[in-house]
Design an enzyme around this catalytic site. Structure first.
Site, PDB file in Angstrom:
ATOM      1  N   LEU A   1      54.600  33.916  41.420  1.00 50.75           N
ATOM      2  CA  LEU A   1      54.360  33.328  40.103  1.00 50.75           C
ATOM      3  C   LEU A   1      53.320  34.125  39.340  1.00 50.75           C
ATOM      4  O   LEU A   1      52.240  34.389  39.848  1.00 50.75           O
ATOM      5  CB  LEU A   1      53.855  31.883  40.267  1.00 50.75           C
ATOM      6  CG  LEU A   1      54.725  30.965  41.124  1.00 50.75           C
ATOM      7  CD1 LEU A   1      54.044  29.614  41.300  1.00 50.75           C
ATOM      8  CD2 LEU A   1      56.104  30.793  40.505  1.00 50.75           C
TER       9      LEU A   1
ATOM     10  N   CYS B   1      45.270  37.640  42.105  1.00 47.85           N
ATOM     11  CA  CYS B   1      46.207  38.092  43.144  1.00 47.85           C
ATOM     12  C   CYS B   1      46.081  39.569  43.506  1.00 47.85           C
ATOM     13  O   CYS B   1      45.756  39.898  44.654  1.00 47.85           O
ATOM     14  CB  CYS B   1      47.631  37.806  42.711  1.00 47.85           C
ATOM     15  SG  CYS B   1      47.976  36.055  42.693  1.00 47.85           S
TER      16      CYS B   1
ATOM     17  N   ARG C   1      39.067  35.533  36.441  1.00 53.48           N
ATOM     18  CA  ARG C   1      38.791  36.068  37.778  1.00 53.48           C
ATOM     19  C   ARG C   1      39.192  37.542  37.862  1.00 53.48           C
ATOM     20  O   ARG C   1      40.296  37.906  37.494  1.00 53.48           O
ATOM     21  CB  ARG C   1      39.546  35.253  38.845  1.00 53.48           C
ATOM     22  CG  ARG C   1      38.868  33.928  39.137  1.00 53.48           C
ATOM     23  CD  ARG C   1      39.665  33.115  40.111  1.00 53.48           C
ATOM     24  NE  ARG C   1      40.922  32.672  39.532  1.00 53.48           N
ATOM     25  CZ  ARG C   1      41.863  32.012  40.209  1.00 53.48           C
ATOM     26  NH1 ARG C   1      41.688  31.748  41.481  1.00 53.48           N
ATOM     27  NH2 ARG C   1      42.968  31.640  39.623  1.00 53.48           N
TER      28      ARG C   1
HETATM   29  C1  UDX Z   1      50.846  38.753  40.020  1.00 57.40           C
HETATM   30  C2  UDX Z   1      52.308  39.054  40.395  1.00 57.40           C
HETATM   31  O1  UDX Z   1      53.003  39.573  39.266  1.00 57.40           O
HETATM   32  C3  UDX Z   1      52.978  37.801  40.934  1.00 57.40           C
HETATM   33  O2  UDX Z   1      54.300  38.104  41.331  1.00 57.40           O
HETATM   34  C4  UDX Z   1      52.155  37.335  42.116  1.00 57.40           C
HETATM   35  O3  UDX Z   1      52.720  36.280  42.779  1.00 57.40           O
HETATM   36  C5  UDX Z   1      50.742  37.019  41.687  1.00 57.40           C
HETATM   37  O4  UDX Z   1      50.172  38.206  41.132  1.00 57.40           O
HETATM   38  P1  UDX Z   1      49.523  37.761  37.941  1.00 57.40           P
HETATM   39  O5  UDX Z   1      48.281  38.028  38.727  1.00 57.40           O
HETATM   40  O6  UDX Z   1      49.648  36.457  37.242  1.00 57.40           O
HETATM   41  O7  UDX Z   1      50.805  37.865  38.921  1.00 57.40           O
HETATM   42  O8  UDX Z   1      49.615  38.930  36.856  1.00 57.40           O
HETATM   43  P2  UDX Z   1      50.676  39.991  36.296  1.00 57.40           P
HETATM   44  O9  UDX Z   1      51.362  39.489  35.097  1.00 57.40           O
HETATM   45  O10 UDX Z   1      51.531  40.528  37.360  1.00 57.40           O
HETATM   46  O11 UDX Z   1      49.634  41.109  35.765  1.00 57.40           O
HETATM   47  C6  UDX Z   1      48.609  41.605  36.615  1.00 57.40           C
HETATM   48  C7  UDX Z   1      47.655  42.514  35.865  1.00 57.40           C
HETATM   49  O12 UDX Z   1      48.231  43.781  35.629  1.00 57.40           O
HETATM   50  C8  UDX Z   1      47.166  42.013  34.510  1.00 57.40           C
HETATM   51  O13 UDX Z   1      45.767  42.219  34.461  1.00 57.40           O
HETATM   52  C9  UDX Z   1      47.888  42.908  33.508  1.00 57.40           C
HETATM   53  O14 UDX Z   1      47.171  43.070  32.297  1.00 57.40           O
HETATM   54  C10 UDX Z   1      48.004  44.208  34.295  1.00 57.40           C
HETATM   55  N1  UDX Z   1      49.135  45.080  33.888  1.00 57.40           N
HETATM   56  C11 UDX Z   1      50.414  44.651  34.047  1.00 57.40           C
HETATM   57  C12 UDX Z   1      48.884  46.361  33.385  1.00 57.40           C
HETATM   58  O15 UDX Z   1      47.735  46.791  33.241  1.00 57.40           O
HETATM   59  N2  UDX Z   1      49.953  47.168  33.066  1.00 57.40           N
HETATM   60  C13 UDX Z   1      51.240  46.767  33.220  1.00 57.40           C
HETATM   61  O16 UDX Z   1      52.145  47.559  32.925  1.00 57.40           O
HETATM   62  C14 UDX Z   1      51.478  45.464  33.721  1.00 57.40           C
END
Ligand code: UDX
Length: 434
Positions: A153, A263, A330
């Site tokens: 998620l 995560c 976080r």
């Molecule tokens: C993540 C996973 O996607 C999910 O499957 C897992 O179960 C929990 O961890 P989440 O932590 O909610 O979910 O964030 P996500 O939308 O995946 O983005 C993570 C981070 O990466 C964010 O800080 C976002 O800004 C960054 N990001 C994402 C980038 O810097 N570049 C990108 O191209 C994509």
């Protein structure tokens, strides 16, 4: 089916509300009595799009109820464990909460049961949980199956991710448990069967490696972005160029400040800790983490060099949450940037649509970090704008209002503005690799 969710935090609430929405009778349990009292009134402990509606609707139609006592779920046979597993200070996931739940469950279970682990847990934990449960209930002559069913998620789109999953991982060797999980998830698999069955160990590793791979993709593009800046290439163009190769894929190729949240950082630390204690070499996973930290220092350096007298200069920062559509700060790299800037600049004014309260608490002791209610407040006292989170409301700024910035400099840590537009409006634009 009757399902108990143990742990009504982020993952537990989304799982509980969504399972209720697809027709199951769900009881969400949490030892935090205040949280349960609030949830019964429809007051949620977190902000997540669509979740409140789902909770209210399913409380009303009686598919969803809440309890803070184990005694209310003694007759149940399907338990989803959704407790947090934060890292302790050695980067090792802390399983205190999980094992305490297992011990309490062992006390109250009365029938053959399936225990489903949704929380991200260190490799081998499902087997350990099974061992502990079997020991605990040895006198009761019951059959307990432990299933690893990791959550995927994303904060901000968790309800949608649950309702429209790309895959559902079910780790167990038990055919009976597979069938039970299959019927639970049946409404989500109407068009195609999304379920992938495997062993518990494979399911645990699938979850860790999915997150580690995604984080690695981000760190990789951020490393390339540094090269792009040097040679005058544009990461928007490079991203389209490499993403059109289906082996690489279009997603997670956005250069910027990097990844944060509850995560990715935690899971990568846990994975490299596992490698270390087992004598395995960690190279890619360590490098991914190192690059992510490096992004902050190189962005702060870029900001610092953009102004002649930082100590006499104030800045406006847009975004403090780790990503858009959440109030979660976080491991937010925006927080790291603000922290570093506050040491170098006169005053930092921060605006975030949802995370202001959490950010304000974090910066309680910082005398030169202030908060604004509107994204253009205090603009005439600031020399430049720094964008740290890609909230949609930042993508099309009002350049007339921004023109009050004393030095008309915009530092875009998420590459969301269009350089041509910004420059056409007579601002200096600095992005990441663009
Ligand atoms: C993540 C996973 O996607 C999910 O499957 C897992 O179960 C929990 O961890 P989440 O932590 O909610 O979910 O964030 P996500 O939308 O995946 O983005 C993570 C981070 O990466 C964010 O800080 C976002 O800004 C960054 N990001 C994402 C980038 O810097 N570049 C990108 O191209 C994509």
């Amino acid at each position: 089916m009757k399902i108990s969710i143990i742990g009504s935090g982020y993952v537990g609430l989304v799982t509980g509300a969504c399972l209720a929405e697809i027709g199951h009778s769900v009881t969400c349990m949490d030892i935090n009595k205040k949280r349960i009292i609030n949830l019964k009134k429809g007051i949620l402990p977190i902000f997540e799009p669509q979740l409140e509606n789902l909770v209210l609707k399913n409380i009303k139609n009686k598919n969803l109820n809440f309890t803070h006592t184990y005694t209310s779920i003694t007759e149940q046979t399907i338990f989803f464990i959704c407790v947090d597993t934060p890292n302790n200070n050695q980067n090792r996931p802390d399983l205190k909460n999980l094992f305490s739940v297992i011990s309490s469950l062992g006390d109250i279970i009365k029938k053959d049961s399936v225990v489903v682990l949704k929380s991200t847990v260190p490799l081998g934990t499902n087997q350990e949980v099974h061992k502990r449960l079997v020991k605990k209930i040895s006198k009761k002559k019951l059959k307990i199956t432990v299933v690893s069913n990791p959550e995927f998620l994303r904060e901000g789109s968790a309800v949608n991710d649950f309702m429209r999953p790309e895959r559902i991982i079910i780790g167990t060797d038990s055919v009976k448990a597979r069938d039970i999980l299959k019927s639970i998830y049946k409404p989500l698999c109407r068009k195609s069967d999304k379920i992938i069955y495997m062993s518990t160990n494979s399911a645990e590793l699938t979850k860790y490696s999915a997150n580690a791979f995604l984080a690695t993709k981000i760190s990789f593009v951020n490393e390339i972005a540094e090269i792009a800046e040097l040679v005058g290439a544009d990461m928007h163009e490079v991203r389209k160029g490499i993403g059109s190769d289906s082996r690489i894929g279009k997603d997670f190729l956005y250069a910027g400040l990097g990844y944060g949240g509850s995560c990715f950082p935690k899971d990568l630390k846990a994975l490299s800790y596992f490698q270390k204690v087992n004598g395995l070499k960690s190279s890619i996973i360590l490098a991914t983490q190192e690059r992510n930290h490096h992004n902050v220092s190189s962005f702060v350096k870029k900001i610092n060099l953009s102004f002649k007298e930082p100590k006499a200069t104030s800045l406006l920062v847009w975004g403090s949450s780790f990503k858009p559509d959440t109030d979660d700060i976080r491991e937010s790299l925006a927080i790291e940037v603000i922290k570093s800037l506050s040491k170098k600049f006169k005053k930092i004014y921060v605006y975030d649509p949802e995370a202001s309260k959490n950010t304000r608490e974090f910066f309680h002791d910082f005398t030169n970090v202030a908060f604004v209610k509107n994204k253009y407040n205090q603009i005439s006292n600031c020399a430049g704008l720094v964008i740290c989170t890609e909230w949609k409301e930042f993508w099309n700024p009002d350049y007339k209002k921004l023109s009050f910035l004393k030095e008309r400099i915009i530092l875009d840590g998420r590459n969301i503005l269009n350089r041509q537009d910004v420059e056409k409006n007579n601002f200096i634009y600095k992005g990441i690799g663009t």
